[in-house]
Design a protein around this motif. Structure first.
Motif: not given
Length: 345
Positions: A324-345
Motif C-alpha cells: 500500500r502507499a501513503v501520501t503527504e496528506d495522510g491518505t492510505v491506499s483504499p485498495l492495496a495490491s497483493s500477490v501470492v507466491f510459494e517457497v519450497e524447502a
C-alpha cells in the motif's frame, strides 16, 4: 540466489484508461504507520485477512529502492489504439480512420481576438516540448507513464489572443466532447497538445491529444479539433480522482515459478496519487497485522514512484505480499495490491 517473478505489463482497457499490470487480489488497506515502523493493525484491517491460511512473516524486512523514470512500453500503449472499445485517456474510442497531417486541423475560437485554424503539419513545425507525464484514470486503477512530444497550449492560445474576461477553456473532439477547465489552471500546468507518445505519432484520426500534468485522464480529450475560450459566471472546478482511487499502488509481478528458501525474490510496482506526494510505500507479509514502511519523501509529484522490494525467503510455505502507499496528506491506499507466491524447502 536472486530470482524475479516474470514481469508482465498488461495493456487492458477498462473505463477510460489503461491497466498497467495490477496482479493478484486487491483489498482494502489498513491505516499507515510511521516510516520504518512495523506494528499491529487497527481493527479496520482485521477483515481483510484472507480466508486462505497463508504462512505469515511479521514485520517483513527487505531491500527497498525506487525510481521515477520508468515508462510504460510504447507498444503496450499503442495496442490500446487498435481497439474499438476505448483508448488511453478521455472519451470511449471509435473506429480509427486514417487522417493525414495535412488533413488535420484545430480550430481556435470563442472569445478570442482572432478566430483561426492551424494544421497539424504547422503545429509540428512549432517549438516542440518533450516531457515525461502520467495519464491516470480517476475512476479506476488504470495508469500509464509516457514520454510525450507536442506543443504548449499557451503557444496555441497566444496566436488567437485571449478576449476580455476569458476564464474557461474547453478542448473538443469532432463529436463535440470536451470538459471545461479554468484557463489559469491549464496555463499554470503547462498543458500540451501531444502528437507523439514514445516518439511515435498517434494512430488513425487521433493525431492530437491534450495532456495535463497532475490531472485525471477524463480531461485528456483525444482527437482534438476545437479549442474554445469562453467567459463563465462560475469558473469550472477540476476534479481529482475518486476517493477509492487515491494513493494507487500495484505489484507488477506475475508468479511464474516457486522459489527456494534463501532465494532473493525481486518484487516491483508503482505508487501514485496524481499530483500529491507519495511519502511511503508499505509492505505486509502477515495479512495486514503488521506493516513495514519505506520512506519516499525524496520523490517528486510529477511522476509515479516505481518501487523495488527484494525479499529473502527464510522459510518454506505459501505467502501473500500486500503493498500500500501513503501520501503527504495522510491518505492510505483504499485498495492495496497483493500477490501470492510459494517457497519450497
Amino acid at each position: 540466489m536472486k530470482q524475479s517473478f516474470g514481469i508482465k505489463v498488461l495493456g487492458c482497457t477498462v473505463g477510460a484508461g489503461m491497466v498497467i499490470g495490477t496482479l493478484g487480489s486487491v483489498v482494502p488497506a489498513a491505516p499507515a504507520l510511521a516510516f520504518g515502523e512495523a506494528g499491529p493493525a487497527s481493527p479496520v484491517a482485521v477483515w481483510q485477512r484472507a480466508a486462505v491460511d497463508y504462512d505469515k512473516v511479521p514485520n517483513v524486512q527487505g531491500g527497498f529502492s525506487f525510481t521515477q523514470d520508468q515508462l510504460t512500453p510504447s507498444d503496450e500503449m499503442f495496442n490500446l489504439f487498435g481497439t474499438a472499445a476505448t483508448a488511453i485517456c478521455a472519451k470511449p474510442g471509435y473506429a480509427f480512420d486514417e487522417v493525414s497531417r495535412e488533413e488535420y486541423f484545430v480550430n481556435v475560437g470563442g472569445n478570442v481576438e482572432q478566430v483561426y485554424s492551424i494544421g497539424l503539419d504547422e503545429i509540428e513545425r512549432m517549438d516542440k516540448q518533450m516531457k515525461q507525464m502520467r495519464c491516470t484514470c480517476g475512476m479506476s486503477a488504470n495508469i500509464a507513464m509516457a514520454s510525450v512530444t507536442g506543443v504548449k497550449v499557451s503557444d496555441i492560445v497566444e496566436m488567437a489572443g485571449v478576449g476580455a474576461g476569458v476564464n474557461t477553456i474547453t478542448f473538443k473532439d469532432k463529436d463535440g466532447y470536451g470538459l471545461p477547465m479554468p484557463l489559469s489552471y491549464v496555463m499554470e500546468k503547462d498543458a500540451m497538445l501531444v502528437y507523439q507518445i514514445g516518439g511515435k505519432p498517434l494512430p488513425g484520426n487521433e493525431r492530437l491529444q491534450v495532456w495535463i500534468p497532475d490531472t485525471v485522464a477524463k480531461y485528456f480529450t483525444r482527437a482534438v479539433t476545437d479549442i474554445e475560450l469562453s467567459v463563465s459566471e462560475e469558473v469550472p472546478e477540476v476534479e481529482g480522482p475518486d476517493m477509492d482511487q487515491r494513493a494507487k499502488v500495484s505489484i507488477l509481478n506475475t508468479v511464474s515459478e516457486s522459489f527456494k528458501v534463501g532465494d532473493l525474490i525481486a518484487f516491483e510496482g508503482y505508487a501514485d496519487d496524481c499530483g500529491t506526494q507519495v511519502v511511503a510505500v508499505e509492505f505486509s507479509l502477515d495479512g495486514g497485522e503488521t506493516w513495514t514502511s519505506y520512506d519516499t519523501t525524496s520523490s517528486n509529484t510529477e511522476d509515479w514512484v516505481y518501487w523495488h522490494f527484494d525479499y529473502v525467503a527464510e522459510q518454506p510455505g505459501t505467502f501473500k505480499l500486500d503493498v500500500r502507499a501513503v501520501t503527504e496528506d495522510g491518505t492510505v491506499s483504499p485498495l492495496a495490491s497483493s500477490v501470492v507466491f510459494e517457497v519450497e524447502a
